[in-house]
Design a protein around this motif. Structure first.
Motif, mmCIF file in Angstrom:
data_model
loop_
_atom_site.group_PDB
_atom_site.id
_atom_site.type_symbol
_atom_site.label_atom_id
_atom_site.label_comp_id
_atom_site.label_asym_id
_atom_site.label_seq_id
_atom_site.Cartn_x
_atom_site.Cartn_y
_atom_site.Cartn_z
ATOM 1 N N LYS A 33 0.846 -1.236 -0.032
ATOM 2 C CA LYS A 33 -0.145 0.020 -0.022
ATOM 3 C C LYS A 33 0.970 1.386 0.032
ATOM 4 N N VAL A 34 1.857 1.222 0.886
ATOM 5 C CA VAL A 34 2.737 2.307 0.825
ATOM 6 C C VAL A 34 3.484 2.577 -0.466
ATOM 7 N N GLY A 35 4.098 1.504 -1.071
ATOM 8 C CA GLY A 35 4.549 1.622 -2.367
ATOM 9 C C GLY A 35 3.796 2.126 -3.549
ATOM 10 N N ARG A 36 2.634 1.846 -3.412
ATOM 11 C CA ARG A 36 1.424 2.405 -4.399
ATOM 12 C C ARG A 36 1.096 3.736 -4.079
ATOM 13 N N LYS A 37 1.044 4.107 -2.862
ATOM 14 C CA LYS A 37 0.780 5.575 -2.706
ATOM 15 C C LYS A 37 2.161 6.264 -3.111
ATOM 16 N N TYR A 38 3.362 5.901 -2.994
ATOM 17 C CA TYR A 38 4.715 6.394 -3.598
ATOM 18 C C TYR A 38 4.545 6.712 -4.840
ATOM 19 N N ALA A 39 4.470 5.641 -5.719
ATOM 20 C CA ALA A 39 4.103 5.526 -6.836
ATOM 21 C C ALA A 39 2.984 6.543 -7.485
ATOM 22 N N ARG A 40 2.031 6.413 -6.909
ATOM 23 C CA ARG A 40 0.832 7.522 -7.378
ATOM 24 C C ARG A 40 1.338 8.933 -7.175
ATOM 25 N N ASN A 41 1.887 9.305 -6.045
ATOM 26 C CA ASN A 41 2.560 10.425 -5.921
ATOM 27 C C ASN A 41 3.565 10.864 -6.834
ATOM 28 N N LEU A 42 4.543 9.952 -7.325
ATOM 29 C CA LEU A 42 5.447 10.276 -8.098
ATOM 30 C C LEU A 42 4.783 10.245 -9.632
ATOM 31 N N LEU A 43 3.742 9.612 -10.046
ATOM 32 C CA LEU A 43 2.950 9.881 -11.159
ATOM 33 C C LEU A 43 2.270 11.131 -11.293
ATOM 34 N N ASP A 44 1.490 11.579 -10.198
ATOM 35 C CA ASP A 44 1.023 12.682 -10.235
ATOM 36 C C ASP A 44 2.201 13.873 -10.312
ATOM 37 N N PHE A 45 3.133 13.790 -9.749
ATOM 38 C CA PHE A 45 4.318 14.956 -9.697
ATOM 39 C C PHE A 45 4.843 14.948 -11.017
ATOM 40 N N SER A 46 4.959 14.012 -11.946
ATOM 41 C CA SER A 46 5.590 13.927 -12.919
ATOM 42 C C SER A 46 4.722 14.302 -14.254
ATOM 43 N N GLU A 47 3.298 14.260 -13.913
ATOM 44 C CA GLU A 47 2.391 14.894 -15.103
ATOM 45 C C GLU A 47 2.518 16.172 -15.344
ATOM 46 N N ASP A 48 2.822 16.988 -14.431
ATOM 47 C CA ASP A 48 3.086 18.543 -14.347
ATOM 48 C C ASP A 48 4.470 18.917 -13.892
ATOM 49 N N LEU A 49 5.426 18.256 -14.587
ATOM 50 C CA LEU A 49 6.935 18.337 -14.183
ATOM 51 C C LEU A 49 7.207 19.741 -14.371
ATOM 52 N N GLU A 50 6.995 20.362 -15.491
ATOM 53 C CA GLU A 50 7.614 21.680 -15.963
ATOM 54 C C GLU A 50 6.767 22.705 -14.958
ATOM 55 N N GLY A 51 5.582 22.577 -14.825
ATOM 56 C CA GLY A 51 5.207 23.676 -13.820
ATOM 57 C C GLY A 51 5.464 23.262 -12.371
ATOM 58 N N ASN A 52 5.751 22.123 -12.067
ATOM 59 C CA ASN A 52 6.380 21.944 -10.687
ATOM 60 C C ASN A 52 7.906 22.623 -10.308
ATOM 61 N N VAL A 53 8.668 22.502 -11.580
ATOM 62 C CA VAL A 53 9.982 22.884 -11.604
ATOM 63 C C VAL A 53 9.938 24.381 -11.492
ATOM 64 N N LYS A 54 8.765 25.147 -12.205
ATOM 65 C CA LYS A 54 8.898 26.508 -12.243
ATOM 66 C C LYS A 54 8.530 27.216 -10.777
ATOM 67 N N ASN A 55 7.504 26.357 -10.316
ATOM 68 C CA ASN A 55 6.954 26.754 -8.900
ATOM 69 C C ASN A 55 8.225 26.668 -7.990
ATOM 70 N N LEU A 56 8.827 25.408 -7.931
ATOM 71 C CA LEU A 56 10.084 25.333 -6.920
ATOM 72 C C LEU A 56 11.107 26.570 -7.297
ATOM 73 N N ILE A 57 11.218 26.846 -8.611
ATOM 74 C CA ILE A 57 12.390 27.769 -8.702
ATOM 75 C C ILE A 57 11.678 29.453 -8.112
ATOM 76 N N LYS A 58 10.323 29.443 -8.126
ATOM 77 C CA LYS A 58 9.838 30.714 -7.768
ATOM 78 C C LYS A 58 9.829 30.659 -6.270
ATOM 79 N N SER A 59 9.881 29.483 -5.649
ATOM 80 C CA SER A 59 9.667 29.443 -4.210
ATOM 81 C C SER A 59 11.167 29.648 -3.799
ATOM 82 N N LEU A 60 12.335 29.577 -4.459
ATOM 83 C CA LEU A 60 13.522 29.864 -4.087
ATOM 84 C C LEU A 60 13.780 31.108 -4.153
#
Length: 90
Positions: A33-60
């Motif tokens: 269950k924990v592994g599936r949760k991590y895999a789901r989170n990883l897939l959700d993060f990778s769907e909008d990778l460009e936006g997530n990186v831009k938000n990370l840069i802005k937060s820095l």
């Protein structure tokens, strides 16, 4: 090349270790269950990778193009140093 040189035992164990690590990783991500949760989170993060990186840069608080400007300054300084060295040697 002899048959023994083609099939070294080290090659077998390297491949075996690599395959076992991949199988263990897949078993963890798909079998728990924990592994599936991590895999789901990883897939959700990778769907909008460009936006997530831009938000990370802005937060820095780093401008997106500041790295490019710094590289251009560095290249210009080094180029002028090289030209000056060439002029002094000739």
């Amino acid at each position: 090349m002899t048959e023994k040189e083609k099939n070294k035992p080290e090659d077998f164990w390297s491949g075996f270790a690599f395959g076992a690590s991949i199988a263990a990783t897949l078993a963890y991500f798909l079998g728990t269950k924990v592994g599936r949760k991590y895999a789901r989170n990883l897939l959700d993060f990778s769907e909008d990778l460009e936006g997530n990186v831009k938000n990370l840069i802005k937060s820095l608080n780093v401008e997106e193009n500041s790295f490019g400007d710094e590289i251009k300054k560095f290249a210009k300084q080094n180029l002028s140093e090289v030209i000056n060295k060439l002029k002094s040697k000739s």
